[in-house]
Design an enzyme around this catalytic site. Structure first.
Site, short mmCIF file in Angstrom:
data_model
loop_
_atom_site.label_atom_id
_atom_site.label_comp_id
_atom_site.label_asym_id
_atom_site.label_seq_id
_atom_site.Cartn_x
_atom_site.Cartn_y
_atom_site.Cartn_z
N GLY A 1 -5.18 -9.53 -29.61
CA GLY A 1 -3.88 -8.75 -29.29
C GLY A 1 -3.09 -9.54 -30.26
O GLY A 1 -3.30 -10.23 -31.33
N LYS B 1 -14.34 -9.38 -28.01
CA LYS B 1 -15.44 -9.03 -27.27
C LYS B 1 -15.72 -7.44 -27.69
O LYS B 1 -16.87 -6.97 -27.50
CB LYS B 1 -15.25 -9.05 -25.83
CG LYS B 1 -14.25 -8.33 -25.13
CD LYS B 1 -14.11 -8.66 -23.95
CE LYS B 1 -13.31 -7.90 -22.95
NZ LYS B 1 -13.19 -8.50 -21.66
N ALA C 1 0.99 -0.96 -25.66
CA ALA C 1 2.27 -1.34 -25.28
C ALA C 1 3.30 -0.17 -25.83
O ALA C 1 3.08 -0.10 -27.05
CB ALA C 1 2.89 -2.79 -25.91
N GLN C 2 3.99 0.22 -24.88
CA GLN C 2 4.98 1.43 -25.61
C GLN C 2 6.13 0.92 -25.85
O GLN C 2 7.06 1.26 -26.91
CB GLN C 2 4.97 2.43 -24.43
CG GLN C 2 3.70 3.15 -24.37
CD GLN C 2 3.90 4.37 -23.14
OE1 GLN C 2 4.82 4.50 -22.78
NE2 GLN C 2 2.91 4.76 -22.94
N GLU D 1 16.00 -1.52 -21.16
CA GLU D 1 14.96 -1.38 -20.35
C GLU D 1 15.33 -2.08 -18.94
O GLU D 1 16.48 -2.81 -19.06
CB GLU D 1 13.69 -1.82 -20.62
CG GLU D 1 12.91 -1.03 -21.59
CD GLU D 1 11.75 -1.54 -22.24
OE1 GLU D 1 10.93 -0.63 -22.61
OE2 GLU D 1 11.44 -2.76 -22.07
N ASP E 1 -10.54 -12.96 -19.19
CA ASP E 1 -11.51 -13.96 -19.61
C ASP E 1 -10.89 -15.29 -19.90
O ASP E 1 -11.75 -16.17 -19.55
CB ASP E 1 -12.26 -13.37 -20.84
CG ASP E 1 -12.65 -11.91 -20.32
OD1 ASP E 1 -13.24 -11.67 -19.53
OD2 ASP E 1 -12.60 -11.12 -21.35
N HIS F 1 3.92 -1.94 -12.85
CA HIS F 1 4.54 -1.08 -13.41
C HIS F 1 4.94 0.11 -12.55
O HIS F 1 4.09 0.72 -11.98
CB HIS F 1 3.94 -0.55 -14.89
CG HIS F 1 4.87 0.08 -15.64
ND1 HIS F 1 5.72 1.11 -15.52
CD2 HIS F 1 5.56 -0.48 -16.85
CE1 HIS F 1 6.52 1.35 -16.39
NE2 HIS F 1 6.75 0.45 -17.33
N ARG G 1 11.87 -4.40 -12.36
CA ARG G 1 10.67 -3.64 -12.01
C ARG G 1 10.23 -3.83 -10.58
O ARG G 1 9.61 -3.02 -9.82
CB ARG G 1 9.55 -4.11 -12.76
CG ARG G 1 9.59 -3.27 -14.28
CD ARG G 1 8.50 -3.45 -15.12
NE ARG G 1 8.49 -3.02 -16.17
CZ ARG G 1 8.14 -3.32 -17.48
NH1 ARG G 1 6.87 -3.93 -17.52
NH2 ARG G 1 8.61 -2.73 -18.59
N HIS H 1 0.11 -4.09 -14.08
CA HIS H 1 0.62 -3.89 -15.48
C HIS H 1 0.77 -5.27 -16.20
O HIS H 1 0.21 -5.52 -17.21
CB HIS H 1 1.98 -3.45 -15.10
CG HIS H 1 2.60 -3.22 -16.69
ND1 HIS H 1 2.00 -2.23 -17.74
CD2 HIS H 1 3.71 -3.55 -17.34
CE1 HIS H 1 2.81 -2.30 -18.80
NE2 HIS H 1 3.73 -3.19 -18.70
N ARG I 1 8.56 -10.74 -14.60
CA ARG I 1 8.78 -10.60 -16.11
C ARG I 1 9.89 -9.67 -16.64
O ARG I 1 9.71 -8.24 -16.11
CB ARG I 1 7.65 -10.32 -17.04
CG ARG I 1 7.70 -10.15 -18.26
CD ARG I 1 6.45 -9.75 -19.29
NE ARG I 1 5.81 -8.35 -18.69
CZ ARG I 1 6.14 -7.29 -19.25
NH1 ARG I 1 6.66 -7.44 -20.60
NH2 ARG I 1 5.77 -6.26 -18.90
N SER J 1 7.50 -9.91 -23.03
CA SER J 1 6.11 -10.53 -23.55
C SER J 1 5.55 -10.50 -24.86
O SER J 1 4.87 -11.45 -25.37
CB SER J 1 5.13 -9.73 -22.57
OG SER J 1 5.12 -8.33 -22.58
#
Ligand code: SIN
Length: 538
Positions: free
Chosen positions: A14, A35, A46-47, A118, A221, A242, A288, A349, A384, A389
């Site tokens: 990522g 993986k 992620a939008q 946001e 993981d 979310h 949120r 989320h 958060r 993030s």
């Protein structure tokens, strides 16, 4: 048997893993294992965007205050300051690497971004690429990683266990990390990757819940593996739900970005009432945790299976232009968002907790780093703030890799013969793989039903009893069976479930994302602290 070594081992692909690998390549050889395909990551989905102080009206102090307020007094103030103040430099780097963000108007100024808003942000500060920010980041960073000669990407490879002193028969805990045992998912063989330094950036764990915005890879993981190796994990009870995912049987909890509410969308019940004003002064743009709980409450009172987002008042062309992905996806499910209400429900989320790291990404285990959603830096506290993030991943991966770069100048890779080969003697192939997916579904349902938005001691204990039983069954099965990626994910997800429940049971108060009816008040006297778990000492 296959054997590999490198200066920097990166597990996960990522934004955190990719940025880490790009910088690491300046200092030495890099192996990145992932993986599935290299682009399968939470980042890709992620939008929203990257929260960053760029406008004249904004300030570092405002962003810090918003983050700490959302985090419900549990953020580490120094971590927050680091992330906020170093964010603009990291964003500049992304531009140099070719990432392209939406601009406010047609101009040649590369910093004239269209800044979105946001929930919980006091200013417009979300840098985004329309509603496909994650994809833009992932595509561009991957192209760059692929162009680097000293980065080898191993797709379809799964990190089974970190190699630590335990494998070298030294009994010190937490000890030192020397790389990882890795499963080649195609060949189904496990081999060693020996490394001077190792970074875990495997993303989140949303798949622990039945309904989640996360892709199938998000099975926690890295956290599970580091916990087994003796690292501390913290604040696993803080799961962000979310508030708005598309309610449709075929939509697989598709995210309807908070940016849509930043743009003006209003939450309504079936009768058309804008209910959020009852819950918070910021209405539909409240933080949120508050919005998700309000929706949960409205659904419980009305008995309806969803609530609705209303964006019909906004100019049609502008909506389509700013949210092409959401527009297209909803239309596919028969909803024209410019003319119709969008049915939405909350879904898991983001996990605010993770592997405990310091300000340079070091875990408790020497030479082991963690960054991105996998890590617990203290930035998010108990909740958060939206779009913080990706920023955290950028800043902390940079800090971690520069610390690791110092270590690779003096660390040595252990000889292959010093580390035992993976021992799968006595294991067999299993004929009833379907039982694994039954276990998986069972865990996800237990977590959704009993460890969700609103918790209680009764529900948490009920969940723990079930998870204990499943964990024993899965561990027993793991010892006897030749491993597959599905089995590894199942083993990890059951560990993550137990860590979430144990942490939630410890916290005898309600704070941020953890709300329990048995302890419904904030209790700063006793609980303004992290919930820290470590194997053996639990
Ligand atoms: C969203 O677009 O609503 C998600 C962004 C985030 O979780 O930070």
């Amino acid at each position: 048997m296959n054997d590999n070594h490198c200066d920097f081992l990166v597990i996960g692909s990522g934004i955190a893993g990719l940025c880490y690998a790009i910088h690491a390549a300046e200092f030495g050889s890099v192996i990145m294992i992932t993986k599935k395909q290299d682009s399968d990551s939470n980042t890709n989905y992620a939008q929203g965007g990257i929260a960053c102080v760029l406008s004249e009206n904004d300030s570092f102090e405002k962003h810090i205050e918003d983050t700490i307020t959302a985090g419900s007094e549990l953020c580490n103030p120094e971590s927050v300051r680091i992330v906020v103040e170093e964010g603009p430099a990291r964003l500049k780097e992304l531009l140099q690497w070719g990432v392209s963000f939406s601009k406010s108007r047609s101009t040649d100024n590369p910093y004239d971004f269209h800044l979105g808003k946001e929930g919980g942000h006091s200013e417009n500060r979300i840098v985004h690429a329309k509603d496909l920010t994650g994809k833009e980041l992932e595509d561009t960073l991957l192209r760059r990683v692929r162009s680097l000669n000293n980065v080898a990407i191993y797709e379809n490879h799964f990190a089974v266990e970190l190699i630590t002193d335990h494998h070298l028969k030294k009994e010190s805990l937490p000890g030192t990390c020397y790389g990882a045992y890795v499963l080649d998912c195609v060949e189904r063989s496990v081999f060693k990757v020996r490394a001077k330094t190792t970074c875990v950036s495997t993303g989140g764990a949303g798949r622990v819940y039945l309904h989640t915005t996360n892709p199938a890879i998000a099975t926690g993981d890295g956290v599970a593996m580091a916990y087994r190796a003796g690292a501390r994990v913290a604040n696993m009870e803080f799961i962000q739900f979310h508030p708005t995912t598309l309610y449709h049987p075929d939509a697989d909890s598709f995210l309807i970005s908070e940016a849509l509410r930043g743009y003006g969308a209003v939450l309504r019940d079936r009768s058309g009432n804008a209910f959020m004003d009852k819950y918070h002064k910021s209405g539909s743009l409240a933080p949120r945790d508050i919005v998700a709980r309000a929706i949960d409450n409205e659904m419980k009172i009305s008995g309806e299976p969803c609530v609705f987002l209303d964006i019909r008042d906004k100019p049609e062309q502008e909506t389509k232009q700013q949210f092409p992905n959401i527009f297209k996806r909803c239309l596919k499910h028969g909803i024209d968002i410019t003319k119709e209400l969008i049915p939405v429900v909350p879904a898991a989320h983001y996990i605010c907790g993770g592997i405990v790291v310091n300000h340079t990404g070091n875990t408790d285990i020497a030479n082991l780093y963690a960054c991105g959603e996998t890590a617990y830096t203290g930035v998010h506290g108990a909740n958060r703030l939206a779009s913080n993030s990706l920023l955290e991943a950028l800043v902390f991966s940079y800090r971690a890799v520069h610390d690791a770069a110092i270590k690779v100048t003096t660390n040595t890779v252990p000889k292959a013969c010093q580390i035992p080969d993976w021992d799968d003697s006595g294991t067999h192939d299993f004929e009833e793989w379907i039982l694994l997916s039954h276990n998986f579904n069972e865990i996800r349902s237990v977590m959704w039903d009993y460890v969700g938005i609103v918790r209680s001691d009764l529900r948490l204990h009920r969940a723990l009893r079930r998870i204990d039983l499943l964990e024993k069954e899965i561990e027993n099965f793991y010892k006897k069976t030749r491993i597959t990626p599905q089995l590894l994910e199942l083993r990890n997800i059951v560990t993550i479930s137990r860590l979430i429940i144990t942490s939630a049971l410890r916290r005898k108060e309600s704070r941020g994302l953890h709300y329990t009816t048995d302890h419904s008040k904030l209790n700063n006297r006793y609980w303004r602290k992290d919930t820290v778990l470590r194997k053996k000492s639990e």
